[in-house]
Write an enzyme that holds these catalytic residues in place. Structure first.
Site, short mmCIF file in Angstrom:
data_model
loop_
_atom_site.label_atom_id
_atom_site.label_comp_id
_atom_site.label_asym_id
_atom_site.label_seq_id
_atom_site.Cartn_x
_atom_site.Cartn_y
_atom_site.Cartn_z
N SER A 49 -11.41 -9.18 -19.98
CA SER A 49 -12.82 -9.68 -20.17
C SER A 49 -13.17 -10.25 -21.27
O SER A 49 -13.88 -11.52 -22.01
CB SER A 49 -13.79 -8.51 -20.17
OG SER A 49 -13.39 -7.73 -20.74
N CYS A 79 -13.53 -5.56 -11.31
CA CYS A 79 -12.77 -5.67 -12.65
C CYS A 79 -13.54 -6.01 -13.95
O CYS A 79 -14.63 -5.39 -14.19
CB CYS A 79 -11.71 -5.40 -12.49
SG CYS A 79 -10.60 -4.16 -13.81
N ARG A 135 -6.06 -1.17 -15.09
CA ARG A 135 -6.62 -0.69 -16.45
C ARG A 135 -8.15 -1.32 -16.01
O ARG A 135 -8.62 -1.75 -16.57
CB ARG A 135 -5.85 -1.83 -17.49
CG ARG A 135 -4.40 -1.81 -17.64
CD ARG A 135 -4.22 -2.89 -18.77
NE ARG A 135 -4.11 -4.59 -18.32
CZ ARG A 135 -4.72 -5.03 -18.82
NH1 ARG A 135 -5.76 -4.78 -19.48
NH2 ARG A 135 -4.81 -6.61 -18.00
N HIS A 170 -10.27 -4.25 -7.08
CA HIS A 170 -9.50 -5.22 -7.09
C HIS A 170 -9.90 -5.49 -5.13
O HIS A 170 -8.58 -5.21 -5.18
CB HIS A 170 -8.41 -5.38 -7.46
CG HIS A 170 -8.44 -6.21 -9.23
ND1 HIS A 170 -9.24 -7.15 -9.95
CD2 HIS A 170 -8.03 -5.23 -10.20
CE1 HIS A 170 -8.71 -6.18 -11.46
NE2 HIS A 170 -7.96 -5.57 -11.05
N GLU A 172 -9.75 -8.24 -3.98
CA GLU A 172 -8.85 -9.31 -3.36
C GLU A 172 -7.41 -9.23 -3.52
O GLU A 172 -6.61 -9.75 -3.02
CB GLU A 172 -9.33 -9.98 -4.32
CG GLU A 172 -8.79 -10.29 -5.89
CD GLU A 172 -9.45 -8.79 -6.56
OE1 GLU A 172 -10.07 -7.58 -6.41
OE2 GLU A 172 -8.59 -8.49 -8.26
N1 GLN Z 1 -8.55 -3.78 -19.05
C1 GLN Z 1 -9.31 -5.35 -18.33
C2 GLN Z 1 -10.52 -5.48 -19.87
O1 GLN Z 1 -10.88 -4.40 -20.41
C3 GLN Z 1 -9.77 -5.22 -17.19
C4 GLN Z 1 -9.29 -5.34 -16.70
C5 GLN Z 1 -8.41 -6.23 -15.49
O2 GLN Z 1 -9.73 -7.05 -14.85
N2 GLN Z 1 -7.63 -5.41 -13.76
O3 GLN Z 1 -11.20 -6.47 -20.05
#
Ligand code: GLN
Length: 190
Positions: A49, A79, A135, A170, A172
């Protein structure tokens, strides 16, 4: 038929394109504000992000996406995309579009539990959903106007507020097109 854009800066945007393909839809890759023209829905994919935010700002996409949502355009964040849509981001704090009234904690499951696949119920159908977490962030609180469509481990993982949809997992990355189909139905209703 709706035209869907996918923000294609970094991360797994190709997987979303494949997801839409399975539903018989093409897509537009969105990298600059003019790419938004003519789309009714935009997907913000997973990835990092912080990187998305930086490039979205540099390209003027940050403001363009806010305007798009203000005109009633629909957004679906997965996410990292959910992090970008949130009103409030922690772990660490970072700027966001603030289009979805949730507070979200980045990498909420910690480094040990980096990735996991769960199967859990959704309000939207009888059959459970397969949810791939990578994550993933944790949605810590939601505003009154936010509807929880699926939960996992006591946290909302799929939420909607009017024209905004977000998942911390996710969809997708599974063979099941259900959540993308739900997003398309959202567009059709608007
Ligand atoms: N950990 C990522 C973040 O903080 C997001 C992880 C993901 O999109 N799979 O941006």
């Amino acid at each position: 038929m709706a035209r869907i854009g996918i923000v294609a800066i970094q991360g797994d945007y190709q997987a979303h394109a494949k997801g839409l393909e399975r539903l018989g839809l093409g897509c537009t890759f969105v990298r600059r504000p003019p790419d938004i023209d003519g789309t009714q829905g935009i997907i913000l994919p997973g990835g990092e992000s912080t990187t998305h935010l930086k490039i979205m700002k540099e390209e003027g996409l940050f403001d363009a996406l806010k305007e798009f949502a203000g005109r009633g355009g629909a957004l679906f964040g997965t996410c990292a995309g959910a992090i970008l849509l949130a009103r409030d981001v922690r772990g660490p704090r970072q700027e966001s579009l603030g289009l979805l009234d949730i507070s979200i904690l980045r990498n909420g499951y910690g480094r040990q539990l980096a990735s996991d696949v769960h199967t859990g119920p959704t309000k939207l159908r009888n059959e459970p959903l397969e949810m791939v977490f990578i994550r993933a962030p944790i949605i810590e609180s939601i505003g009154e106007k936010v509807e929880v469509l699926a939960e996992d481990g006591g946290h909302p993982v799929l939420v909607r507020q009017a024209n905004i949809l977000a998942s911390t997992f996710h969809p997708e990355l599974t063979a099941d097109p259900f959540v993308h189909q739900y997003f398309l139905n959202m567009l059709a209703q608007r």
